[in-house]
Design an enzyme around this catalytic site. Structure first.
Site, mmCIF file in Angstrom:
data_model
loop_
_atom_site.group_PDB
_atom_site.id
_atom_site.type_symbol
_atom_site.label_atom_id
_atom_site.label_comp_id
_atom_site.label_asym_id
_atom_site.label_seq_id
_atom_site.Cartn_x
_atom_site.Cartn_y
_atom_site.Cartn_z
ATOM 1 N N LYS A 24 -9.042 1.511 -7.184
ATOM 2 C CA LYS A 24 -9.074 0.253 -7.955
ATOM 3 C C LYS A 24 -10.277 0.158 -8.899
ATOM 4 O O LYS A 24 -10.290 0.793 -9.931
ATOM 5 C CB LYS A 24 -8.997 -0.942 -7.006
ATOM 6 C CG LYS A 24 -7.692 -0.882 -6.170
ATOM 7 C CD LYS A 24 -7.153 -2.223 -5.773
ATOM 8 C CE LYS A 24 -5.982 -2.068 -4.831
ATOM 9 N NZ LYS A 24 -4.831 -2.824 -5.109
ATOM 10 N N TYR A 32 -3.114 -3.143 4.554
ATOM 11 C CA TYR A 32 -2.326 -2.192 3.774
ATOM 12 C C TYR A 32 -3.242 -1.040 3.391
ATOM 13 O O TYR A 32 -4.372 -1.259 2.947
ATOM 14 C CB TYR A 32 -1.781 -2.877 2.516
ATOM 15 C CG TYR A 32 -0.987 -1.961 1.614
ATOM 16 C CD1 TYR A 32 0.279 -1.526 1.982
ATOM 17 C CD2 TYR A 32 -1.511 -1.525 0.399
ATOM 18 C CE1 TYR A 32 1.010 -0.677 1.150
ATOM 19 C CE2 TYR A 32 -0.783 -0.693 -0.436
ATOM 20 C CZ TYR A 32 0.477 -0.268 -0.053
ATOM 21 O OH TYR A 32 1.193 0.569 -0.872
ATOM 22 N N ASP A 90 -11.425 1.887 4.648
ATOM 23 C CA ASP A 90 -10.612 1.785 3.442
ATOM 24 C C ASP A 90 -11.263 0.721 2.566
ATOM 25 O O ASP A 90 -11.097 -0.482 2.793
ATOM 26 C CB ASP A 90 -9.178 1.415 3.806
ATOM 27 C CG ASP A 90 -8.301 1.272 2.568
ATOM 28 O OD1 ASP A 90 -8.855 1.206 1.450
ATOM 29 O OD2 ASP A 90 -7.070 1.209 2.732
HETATM 30 N N1 PMP Z 1 -5.868 0.586 0.476
HETATM 31 C C1 PMP Z 1 -6.004 -0.710 0.180
HETATM 32 C C2 PMP Z 1 -6.940 -1.543 0.990
HETATM 33 C C3 PMP Z 1 -5.270 -1.264 -0.870
HETATM 34 O O1 PMP Z 1 -5.383 -2.569 -1.135
HETATM 35 C C4 PMP Z 1 -4.415 -0.442 -1.632
HETATM 36 C C5 PMP Z 1 -3.594 -0.987 -2.801
HETATM 37 N N2 PMP Z 1 -3.315 -2.319 -2.810
HETATM 38 C C6 PMP Z 1 -4.324 0.909 -1.296
HETATM 39 C C7 PMP Z 1 -5.068 1.389 -0.251
HETATM 40 C C8 PMP Z 1 -3.453 1.829 -2.088
HETATM 41 O O2 PMP Z 1 -3.994 2.048 -3.350
HETATM 42 P P1 PMP Z 1 -3.050 2.521 -4.566
HETATM 43 O O3 PMP Z 1 -2.130 1.391 -4.870
HETATM 44 O O4 PMP Z 1 -4.024 2.838 -5.672
HETATM 45 O O5 PMP Z 1 -2.333 3.744 -4.100
#
Ligand code: PMP
Length: 434
Positions: free
Chosen positions: A268, A145, A240
């Site tokens: 995060k 994701y 990511d």
């Molecule tokens: N990339 C990864 C690997 C994630 O786990 C997440 C959120 N779970 C995101 C991007 C998106 O981040 P946000 O919810 O702060 O938009």
């Protein structure tokens, strides 16, 4: 346990907020339904719901909360920011201070830019890669994701390396056609896809340690091969690290594996619980970004003093000695304890763990890619989830999510959790007899 106040609040929420929740994963859809528990307050490794029930928190707010709830150092930083001004719309010195902190923790970040969320950070890296390479396609790994922007809400088509299909309504097929999806930990399929589309590929988007179909580590050499193949084709490599930055070490997963991407997206943990994202990387690539270059990205709230102060304070806590050793020690105890209790009860599980983050899969021998995670038993997980909740252990309501430890979890919390898991597994064995 009595959840009546949560239930009343949820009934009310359903009248006003779509689906009653502001992020779909908070609904208990992945665990057979039920009322999401409404939290009231937290302290350290615990939180209490509106009915007064206490829980040990392994949700960690889906990752950001690594220093527990209400950490005094972070609380003080946020409170100071609240008193002196949370937003000016001008640069502040906190942005410089935090950018320098991130750069010294993660050397591949020659330049950084702050955003408000992980989604925005990843979205911009993709735009910048397209601007830099003049190419449109990206390649990603199935099940990872990367946020909720169009290009990454795309899953594999009918074969293992085919043009993507939209994974949400409202995403044009034309967008999905620029996205190739291949299985994680499968170098051959990645290589074949790059042989076919490499000269159109702007970037490969990688979660270097997967956090979104549970915690899944890369096979030995996988990340290095991906880097080499991508670079040979003239594509950029984007990591990511929204989940992984500062989760397993003071720095990022790229440093654990000794592989350097061209750009990195974060979020995060680096906000200490306040909204944040950041991306950065090679200077010549980052110079594509406005106001220096032609790739546009901006944000009214980006780099706001409250998020900066909270993020700086969080990283300061993480710089304390033995933080990650302790997370690893407690994580290992928890993993071993859960495996032992499951084996005693005859419930087949496997556990993937990295430091203080782990995932318990039901009915699997091992999980190394999305298909294997997907094949894990969702009904068994759902039963386990609700049994653990009744025991005061709060997990994420999805078989794909990780359990996150914090610096505030103690040996006693781990003992209590293992004991609760033992009771839950025993109840599941009883179910099977019926
Ligand atoms: N990339 C990864 C690997 C994630 O786990 C997440 C959120 N779970 C995101 C991007 C998106 O981040 P946000 O919810 O702060 O938009």
């Amino acid at each position: 346990m009595n959840f009546s106040t949560s239930k009343a609040l949820h009934d009310e929420a359903l009248n006003h907020i779509v689906g009653g929740v502001n992020s779909p994963s908070r609904a208990y859809k992945g665990v057979g339904g039920g009322t999401p528990v409404y939290m009231d307050h937290g302290k350290g490794a615990y939180f209490w719901d509106v009915d007064g029930n206490q829980y040990i928190d392994y949700l960690g707010a889906y990752g950001p909360i690594i220093t527990g709830h209400g950490h005094p150092h972070i609380a003080e930083a946020i409170s100071n920011a609240a008193k002196t001004g949370v937003l000016y719309g001008t640069p502040t010195k906190l942005e410089n201070q935090f950018a320098k902190m991130l750069k010294s923790a993660i050397p591949s970040l020659e330049k950084v830019r702050f955003t408000n969320s992980g989604t925005e950070a990843v979205m911009t890296t993709v735009r910048v890669a397209r601007a830099y390479t003049g190419r449109n396609k990206i390649i990603k790994f199935s099940g990872s994701y990367h946020g909720h922007f169009d290009s990454v809400l795309v899953e594999a088509g009918s074969g293992p390396a085919t043009l993507g299909t939209p994974d949400s309504a409202g995403i044009p097929q034309s967008v999905a056609e620029d996205v190739i999806t291949v299985p994680f930990n499968d170098t051959d399929t990645f290589q074949k896809a790059m042989e076919r589309w490499g000269d159109e590929m702007a970037a490969v988007l990688v979660e270097p340690i997967v956090g979104n179909f549970g915690i899944v580590k890369p096979h030995d050499g996988f990340l290095k091969r991906v880097n080499d193949i991508a670079h040979d084709a003239g594509s950029l490599v984007i990591y990511d690290e929204v989940i992984t930055a500062f989760r397993f070490t003071y720095g990022s997963a790229q440093q654990i594996y000794g592989v350097t991407p061209d750009m990195t997206a974060m979020g995060k943990i680096i906000g200490g619980g306040l909204p944040i994202g950041a991306y950065g990387g090679r200077q010549d690539i980052m110079e594509q970004v406005a106001p220096l270059g032609p790739a546009y990205q901006s944000g009214t709230m980006a780099g706001n003093p409250a998020s900066m102060a909270s993020g700086i304070a969080c990283l300061e806590v993480l710089q304390e000695p033995r933080v990650y050793e302790e997370l690893d020690r407690l994580g290992e105890r928890l993993e071993n304890g859960i495996l032992e209790k499951a084996s005693e009860a005859g419930i087949p599980i496997s556990v993937n763990r990295m430091c203080g983050a782990l995932t318990v899969y039901f009915g699997t021998d091992s999980v190394e890619n999305y298909d294997e995670a997907d094949a894990s038993d969702g009904d068994a997980f759902a039963r386990f989830f609700h049994l653990m909740l009744e025991e005061g252990i709060n997990l994420a309501p999805s078989k794909f999510e990780a359990w996150f430890l914090t610096t505030e979890h103690t040996d006693e919390d781990i003992n209590a959790t293992i004991e609760a898991a033992g009771k839950a597994f025993a109840a599941m064995t009883e179910d099977q007899k019926r």
